[in-house]
Design an enzyme around this catalytic site. Structure first.
Site, PDB file in Angstrom:
ATOM      1  CB  CYS A   1      -2.559  -6.002   3.977  1.00 37.63           C
ATOM      2  SG  CYS A   1      -3.532  -4.817   3.054  1.00 37.63           S
TER       3      CYS A   1
ATOM      4  CB  CYS B   1      -3.478  -6.475   0.361  1.00 36.89           C
ATOM      5  SG  CYS B   1      -2.859  -5.017   1.152  1.00 36.89           S
ATOM      6  CG  ASP B   2      -3.140 -10.413   0.901  1.00 31.92           C
ATOM      7  OD1 ASP B   2      -2.930 -10.120  -0.291  1.00 31.92           O
ATOM      8  OD2 ASP B   2      -2.266 -10.319   1.775  1.00 31.92           O
TER       9      ASP B   2
END
Ligand code: NDP
Length: 313
Positions: free
Chosen positions: A136, A139-140
């Site tokens: 992701c 997300c990261d």
């Protein structure tokens, strides 16, 4: 204390689940929706959604899901936090266990559990989980500002992830196993127009290396060909974007699924082989997998649930 009894249980909180909740609430069915592991579903970890009708300027994935949720709540949908850990669909009323504990009995069930990101299956993906491996980018990606990353995959998701990361990282390698991208032309153009994305066509990732986290990826170029070559590329982050697996595990015992695990429905409808059990969205859609088609199938499932309940009265 007896089991809780409901008329309609919706499992999943992506576009399919929330749309089913909007329609069933407005039909006075008093649906209960369990949000699952990732409230809001896959769109909460995407950036901009540009192809959902009604948003000429695009909309952030999280915003779209928040809006759908609010819309469902406005009509009284009972939206709950929790994971359905098992179901018993042997006969109606169907039973669903919440968080391994509480049992809900339901007359109708709408399965809208979506799909989850796939991994390559390399032991190193486990070894470096949370230490440089991610599925992701939104997300990261933040952790890789001014660093070098690789994205695996050649579809729209991979291109989207690569583009997102290109604004944070100093360099993005796109590792593609074929000699072409599968992504839509518009995404392909955006990727090729981005100077800090380098596409490595005909490369397969076979392992990762690094002392305390990912420091590089081992690749095989033109795997299986006479001129096969092994190369290593220094990277700090390794992102998977190779598609998804439907979240259908707990239903497989009761419903028909295809070879990948997608729940089989009557073509063009959310009807499963069990009366009163419907499947909507990505968990039952190996083909379109779009937010708008998921929402549409959630609507269809809700209408079918309403018809079913009317027939039961
Ligand atoms: P896709 O199935 O479209 O693409 C998966 C990609 O991963 C392919 O390039 C595939 O390679 C590659 N791949 C699969 N397995 C492996 C493996 N073991 N090793 C290396 N590469 C592998 O999935 P997406 O998630 O990209 O897209 C799913 C759907 O969602 C599509 O319909 C897409 O159009 C849509 N989507 C739309 C977006 C948008 O419009 N903004 C954004 C994201 C997704 P190969 O081509 O060789 O099979």
């Amino acid at each position: 204390m007896g089991n809780e009894k409901v008329r309609c249980l919706i499992i999943g909180s992506g576009p399919a689940g929330y749309t089913a909740a909007i329609y069933t609430s407005r039909a006075n069915i008093n649906p209960v929706l369990y949000e699952g592991i990732q409230p809001g579903g896959q769109l909460t970890v995407t950036t901009e959604v540009e192809n959902f009708p009604g948003y000429p300027e695009g909309v952030a994935g999280q915003q779209l899901m928040d809006d759908l949720r609010k819309q469902a709540m406005r009509f009284g949908a009972d939206i709950r936090t929790g994971i359905i850990t098992s179901v018993d669909l042997s006969a109606p009323p169907y039973k669903a266990v919440v968080d391994g504990d509480k049992v809900i009995e339901t007359q109708t069930l709408i399965i809208a559990t979506g799909a989850a990101a796939k991994y390559l299956g390399l032991a190193d993906e486990q070894k470096y989980a949370g230490m440089g491996v991610s599925a992701c980018a939104t997300c990261d990606g933040f952790f890789y500002r001014r660093k070098v990353v690789a994205v695996v995959g050649g579809g729209d998701t991979a291109c989207e992830e690569a583009l997102y990361l290109s604004s944070l990282a100093s360099k993005v390698y796109l590792i593609v196993r074929k000699d072409h991208l599968r992504a839509s032309k518009v995404m392909q153009k955006r990727v090729s127009d981005t100077p800090n994305i380098q596409i490595l066509f005909e490369h397969n990732a076979v392992g990762l290396y690094g002392e305390n986290g990912v420091e590089g990826v081992n690749l095989v170029k033109r795997k299986g060909e006479a001129d096969e070559e092994r190369v290593s590329v220094a990277i700090d982050g390794f992102f998977l974007a190779i598609g998804h697996t439907p979240n259908s595990g707990i239903f497989k015992q009761w419903l028909d699924t295809d070879g990948t695990g997608y729940i089989k429905t009557l073509p063009g409808s959310p009807l499963t082989k069990l009366p009163g059990v419907f499947a909507a969205g990505d968990v039952a859609d190996p083909h379109y997998r779009q937010a708008v088609t998921a929402a549409a199938s959630g609507c269809m499932a809700a209408i079918e649930a309403d018809h079913y309940l009317l027939g039961e009265q």
